[in-house]
Write a protein that holds these residues in place. Structure first.
Motif, short mmCIF file in Angstrom:
data_model
loop_
_atom_site.label_atom_id
_atom_site.label_comp_id
_atom_site.label_asym_id
_atom_site.label_seq_id
_atom_site.Cartn_x
_atom_site.Cartn_y
_atom_site.Cartn_z
N ARG A 44 0.88 -1.26 0.06
CA ARG A 44 -0.03 0.18 0.07
C ARG A 44 1.03 1.19 -0.08
NH1 ARG A 44 -5.81 -0.77 3.01
NH2 ARG A 44 -6.70 -2.32 1.64
N LEU A 45 1.93 1.32 0.74
CA LEU A 45 2.88 2.45 0.75
C LEU A 45 3.34 2.58 -0.68
CD1 LEU A 45 4.90 1.73 3.89
CD2 LEU A 45 3.66 3.63 3.46
N LEU A 46 3.72 1.47 -1.46
CA LEU A 46 4.10 1.48 -2.65
C LEU A 46 3.37 2.29 -3.62
CD1 LEU A 46 6.47 1.09 -4.86
CD2 LEU A 46 5.61 -1.30 -4.92
N PHE A 47 1.76 1.55 -3.45
CA PHE A 47 0.87 2.04 -4.38
C PHE A 47 0.69 3.59 -4.09
CE2 PHE A 47 -0.91 -2.47 -4.06
CZ PHE A 47 0.12 -3.21 -5.10
N VAL A 48 0.44 3.94 -2.82
CA VAL A 48 0.03 5.32 -2.65
C VAL A 48 1.35 6.17 -3.23
CG1 VAL A 48 0.21 7.20 -0.89
CG2 VAL A 48 -1.13 5.07 -0.47
N ALA A 49 2.45 5.68 -3.07
CA ALA A 49 3.61 6.75 -3.63
C ALA A 49 3.53 6.60 -5.25
CB ALA A 49 5.08 6.04 -3.05
N ILE A 50 3.41 5.52 -5.95
CA ILE A 50 3.15 5.54 -7.28
C ILE A 50 1.87 6.62 -7.81
CG2 ILE A 50 2.59 4.20 -9.22
CD1 ILE A 50 4.01 1.95 -7.86
N ALA A 51 0.70 6.09 -7.04
CA ALA A 51 -0.28 7.06 -7.53
C ALA A 51 -0.23 8.64 -7.38
CB ALA A 51 -1.53 6.78 -6.62
N LYS A 52 0.64 8.94 -6.11
CA LYS A 52 0.70 10.36 -5.91
C LYS A 52 1.68 10.85 -7.00
CE LYS A 52 -0.01 10.82 -1.12
NZ LYS A 52 0.44 11.29 0.53
N GLY A 53 2.77 10.10 -7.42
CA GLY A 53 3.73 10.57 -8.38
C GLY A 53 3.15 10.62 -9.84
N VAL A 54 2.22 9.78 -10.07
CA VAL A 54 1.29 9.70 -11.21
C VAL A 54 0.45 11.26 -11.42
CG1 VAL A 54 -0.60 8.81 -12.70
CG2 VAL A 54 1.28 7.36 -11.77
N VAL A 55 -0.37 11.20 -10.50
CA VAL A 55 -1.19 12.36 -10.36
C VAL A 55 -0.38 13.84 -10.35
CG1 VAL A 55 -2.74 13.66 -8.71
CG2 VAL A 55 -3.03 11.43 -9.03
N LYS A 56 0.69 13.84 -9.50
CA LYS A 56 1.54 14.92 -9.81
C LYS A 56 2.10 15.30 -11.23
CE LYS A 56 5.70 17.26 -7.77
NZ LYS A 56 5.88 18.19 -8.95
N TYR A 57 2.66 14.34 -11.74
CA TYR A 57 2.80 14.15 -13.22
C TYR A 57 1.93 14.72 -14.06
CZ TYR A 57 5.07 13.32 -17.56
OH TYR A 57 5.30 13.01 -18.91
N LEU A 58 0.95 14.31 -14.12
CA LEU A 58 -0.36 14.63 -14.84
C LEU A 58 -0.71 16.01 -14.52
CD1 LEU A 58 -2.62 11.35 -14.57
CD2 LEU A 58 -1.20 12.19 -16.68
N LYS A 59 -0.73 16.54 -13.28
CA LYS A 59 -0.98 17.97 -13.28
C LYS A 59 0.07 18.85 -13.76
CE LYS A 59 -4.07 17.50 -9.12
NZ LYS A 59 -4.12 17.67 -7.52
N ASP A 60 1.39 18.33 -13.52
CA ASP A 60 2.49 19.26 -13.79
C ASP A 60 2.46 19.38 -15.32
OD1 ASP A 60 3.08 19.51 -11.18
OD2 ASP A 60 4.88 18.33 -11.22
N ASN A 61 2.08 18.58 -15.94
CA ASN A 61 1.99 18.28 -17.59
C ASN A 61 0.53 18.31 -18.08
OD1 ASN A 61 5.15 17.73 -17.88
ND2 ASN A 61 4.53 16.46 -16.42
N ALA A 62 0.02 19.24 -17.40
CA ALA A 62 -1.52 19.13 -18.00
C ALA A 62 -1.78 19.91 -19.31
CB ALA A 62 -2.44 19.78 -17.09
N ASP A 63 -0.71 20.71 -19.64
CA ASP A 63 -0.87 21.38 -20.95
C ASP A 63 -0.34 20.68 -21.91
OD1 ASP A 63 1.87 21.34 -20.48
OD2 ASP A 63 2.36 23.57 -20.72
N GLY A 64 0.18 19.37 -21.99
CA GLY A 64 0.57 18.58 -22.78
C GLY A 64 2.12 18.51 -23.32
N SER A 65 2.67 19.58 -22.89
CA SER A 65 4.05 19.73 -23.01
C SER A 65 5.08 18.82 -22.18
CB SER A 65 4.67 21.09 -22.97
OG SER A 65 4.59 21.72 -21.63
#
Length: 66
Positions: A44-65
């Motif tokens: 669960r610690l691993l899954f939470v870390a992966i999910a947080k990383g994915v969400v941060k990445y998506l937010k940081d790159n929401a403009d598609g660049s």
């Protein structure tokens, strides 16, 4: 609906829970038995870390660049 990566203390209805459920399904499909309970906290610690990383990445790159 906003993306919810989840946390160890707020796991339900989160991306981390969806990852856990996918692993359970694939494990059963491949191994023919249920995912062992041992190691659940570490997974669960691993899954939470992966999910947080994915969400941060998506937010940081929401403009598609990249």
């Amino acid at each position: 609906m906003p993306l919810k990566p989840g946390s160890v203390n707020d796991f339900s209805n989160s991306m981390a829970e969806a990852i856990e459920n996918a692993l359970k399904s694939e494990w059963l499909s491949v191994k023919g038995q249920a995912l062992p309970q041992g190691g659940q906290e570490d997974r669960r610690l691993l899954f939470v870390a992966i999910a947080k990383g994915v969400v941060k990445y998506l937010k940081d790159n929401a403009d598609g660049s990249l």
